[in-house]
Design a protein around this motif. Sequence first.
Motif, mmCIF file in Angstrom:
data_model
loop_
_atom_site.group_PDB
_atom_site.id
_atom_site.type_symbol
_atom_site.label_atom_id
_atom_site.label_comp_id
_atom_site.label_asym_id
_atom_site.label_seq_id
_atom_site.Cartn_x
_atom_site.Cartn_y
_atom_site.Cartn_z
ATOM 1 N N LEU A 32 0.797 -1.216 0.000
ATOM 2 C CA LEU A 32 0.000 0.000 0.000
ATOM 3 C C LEU A 32 0.835 1.273 0.000
ATOM 4 O O LEU A 32 0.515 2.241 -0.702
ATOM 5 C CB LEU A 32 -0.925 0.004 1.226
ATOM 6 C CG LEU A 32 -1.869 1.184 1.386
ATOM 7 C CD1 LEU A 32 -2.911 1.193 0.261
ATOM 8 C CD2 LEU A 32 -2.539 1.119 2.751
ATOM 9 N N LEU A 33 1.906 1.285 0.801
ATOM 10 C CA LEU A 33 2.684 2.495 1.022
ATOM 11 C C LEU A 33 4.077 2.375 0.432
ATOM 12 O O LEU A 33 4.613 1.274 0.314
ATOM 13 C CB LEU A 33 2.813 2.759 2.535
ATOM 14 C CG LEU A 33 1.512 2.859 3.322
ATOM 15 C CD1 LEU A 33 1.803 2.935 4.814
ATOM 16 C CD2 LEU A 33 0.693 4.050 2.874
ATOM 17 N N THR A 34 4.657 3.512 0.106
ATOM 18 C CA THR A 34 6.072 3.504 -0.272
ATOM 19 C C THR A 34 6.887 3.272 1.000
ATOM 20 O O THR A 34 6.385 3.441 2.120
ATOM 21 C CB THR A 34 6.505 4.852 -0.884
ATOM 22 O OG1 THR A 34 6.429 5.863 0.128
ATOM 23 C CG2 THR A 34 5.650 5.225 -2.089
ATOM 24 N N ALA A 36 9.191 5.134 2.154
ATOM 25 C CA ALA A 36 9.265 6.420 2.853
ATOM 26 C C ALA A 36 7.983 6.689 3.648
ATOM 27 O O ALA A 36 8.045 7.182 4.783
ATOM 28 C CB ALA A 36 9.530 7.553 1.864
ATOM 29 N N GLU A 37 6.828 6.388 3.072
ATOM 30 C CA GLU A 37 5.562 6.591 3.778
ATOM 31 C C GLU A 37 5.451 5.669 4.993
ATOM 32 O O GLU A 37 5.001 6.091 6.064
ATOM 33 C CB GLU A 37 4.376 6.354 2.838
ATOM 34 C CG GLU A 37 4.229 7.405 1.770
ATOM 35 C CD GLU A 37 3.252 7.016 0.668
ATOM 36 O OE1 GLU A 37 2.721 7.942 0.022
ATOM 37 O OE2 GLU A 37 3.035 5.801 0.430
ATOM 38 N N LEU A 38 5.867 4.428 4.820
ATOM 39 C CA LEU A 38 5.830 3.470 5.924
ATOM 40 C C LEU A 38 6.784 3.894 7.038
ATOM 41 O O LEU A 38 6.434 3.850 8.225
ATOM 42 C CB LEU A 38 6.170 2.068 5.406
ATOM 43 C CG LEU A 38 5.964 0.899 6.356
ATOM 44 C CD1 LEU A 38 4.557 0.862 6.917
ATOM 45 C CD2 LEU A 38 6.287 -0.405 5.650
ATOM 46 N N GLN A 39 7.970 4.333 6.661
ATOM 47 C CA GLN A 39 8.938 4.811 7.656
ATOM 48 C C GLN A 39 8.393 6.037 8.387
ATOM 49 O O GLN A 39 8.539 6.154 9.609
ATOM 50 C CB GLN A 39 10.274 5.145 6.994
ATOM 51 C CG GLN A 39 11.047 3.920 6.567
ATOM 52 C CD GLN A 39 12.272 4.265 5.728
ATOM 53 O OE1 GLN A 39 12.341 5.296 5.063
ATOM 54 N NE2 GLN A 39 13.250 3.378 5.747
ATOM 55 N N ALA A 40 7.766 6.944 7.657
ATOM 56 C CA ALA A 40 7.208 8.156 8.271
ATOM 57 C C ALA A 40 6.094 7.796 9.254
ATOM 58 O O ALA A 40 6.022 8.366 10.350
ATOM 59 C CB ALA A 40 6.698 9.112 7.195
ATOM 60 N N ALA A 41 5.240 6.867 8.877
ATOM 61 C CA ALA A 41 4.150 6.453 9.772
ATOM 62 C C ALA A 41 4.712 5.797 11.036
ATOM 63 O O ALA A 41 4.268 6.096 12.151
ATOM 64 C CB ALA A 41 3.210 5.496 9.041
ATOM 65 N N ALA A 42 5.697 4.911 10.872
ATOM 66 C CA ALA A 42 6.314 4.254 12.026
ATOM 67 C C ALA A 42 7.004 5.279 12.915
ATOM 68 O O ALA A 42 6.931 5.205 14.149
ATOM 69 C CB ALA A 42 7.301 3.194 11.550
ATOM 70 N N GLN A 43 7.649 6.256 12.301
ATOM 71 C CA GLN A 43 8.344 7.300 13.041
ATOM 72 C C GLN A 43 7.356 8.149 13.842
ATOM 73 O O GLN A 43 7.591 8.457 15.014
ATOM 74 C CB GLN A 43 9.127 8.171 12.062
ATOM 75 C CG GLN A 43 9.990 9.226 12.697
ATOM 76 C CD GLN A 43 10.701 10.040 11.643
ATOM 77 O OE1 GLN A 43 10.065 10.730 10.852
ATOM 78 N NE2 GLN A 43 12.018 9.937 11.606
ATOM 79 N N ARG A 44 6.229 8.497 13.239
ATOM 80 C CA ARG A 44 5.226 9.291 13.948
ATOM 81 C C ARG A 44 4.648 8.526 15.138
ATOM 82 O O ARG A 44 4.432 9.096 16.207
ATOM 83 C CB ARG A 44 4.115 9.739 12.992
ATOM 84 C CG ARG A 44 4.557 10.846 12.057
ATOM 85 C CD ARG A 44 3.403 11.479 11.309
ATOM 86 N NE ARG A 44 2.710 10.547 10.430
ATOM 87 C CZ ARG A 44 3.035 10.331 9.157
ATOM 88 N NH1 ARG A 44 4.046 10.972 8.611
ATOM 89 N NH2 ARG A 44 2.356 9.463 8.438
ATOM 90 N N LEU A 45 4.429 7.231 14.961
ATOM 91 C CA LEU A 45 3.925 6.428 16.077
ATOM 92 C C LEU A 45 4.963 6.349 17.191
ATOM 93 O O LEU A 45 4.623 6.431 18.377
ATOM 94 C CB LEU A 45 3.525 5.025 15.603
ATOM 95 C CG LEU A 45 2.913 4.131 16.678
ATOM 96 C CD1 LEU A 45 1.676 4.769 17.316
ATOM 97 C CD2 LEU A 45 2.580 2.766 16.090
ATOM 98 N N LYS A 46 6.231 6.221 16.834
ATOM 99 C CA LYS A 46 7.306 6.207 17.833
ATOM 100 C C LYS A 46 7.329 7.523 18.603
ATOM 101 O O LYS A 46 7.451 7.533 19.829
ATOM 102 C CB LYS A 46 8.652 5.962 17.158
ATOM 103 C CG LYS A 46 9.823 5.930 18.106
ATOM 104 C CD LYS A 46 11.124 5.672 17.357
ATOM 105 C CE LYS A 46 12.305 5.600 18.299
ATOM 106 N NZ LYS A 46 13.547 5.272 17.575
ATOM 107 N N VAL A 47 7.203 8.634 17.891
ATOM 108 C CA VAL A 47 7.166 9.951 18.528
ATOM 109 C C VAL A 47 5.956 10.040 19.462
ATOM 110 O O VAL A 47 6.076 10.491 20.608
ATOM 111 C CB VAL A 47 7.146 11.082 17.474
ATOM 112 C CG1 VAL A 47 6.768 12.419 18.093
ATOM 113 C CG2 VAL A 47 8.494 11.164 16.761
ATOM 114 N N ALA A 48 4.796 9.601 18.998
ATOM 115 C CA ALA A 48 3.592 9.627 19.831
ATOM 116 C C ALA A 48 3.806 8.802 21.098
ATOM 117 O O ALA A 48 3.404 9.213 22.189
ATOM 118 C CB ALA A 48 2.394 9.102 19.043
#
Length: 94
Positions: A32-34, A36-48
């Motif tokens: 579904l995701l590139t 980069a998109e998958l990394q960004a989503a995982a990174q945002r969840l880590k930050v949260a």
Amino acid sequence: MLKGDRQDYMFLFDAVLSLQTREECAAFFEDLLTIAELQAAAQRLKVADKLYQDNTCSAVVKETGVSSATVSRVNKCLRYGPGGYKLVLDRLHK
């Protein structure tokens, strides 16, 4: 709430809810995701998660290397958003 075709969103959400294992999730999100998109989503969840655990924004920036703008955006969602981060993080930390 979300903008755009509600049916499209519901179809996506139903697809996610149909996944049963981490392997299925990985396969679906990799399709579904590139990367980069998958990394960004995982990174945002880590930050949260870091913010959820009462780390300051500046500590999260330092620890993760994520931009202060991203940390601020995630913090805003965590505190004032519809509650998705909190729901997931409450469940993950049980």
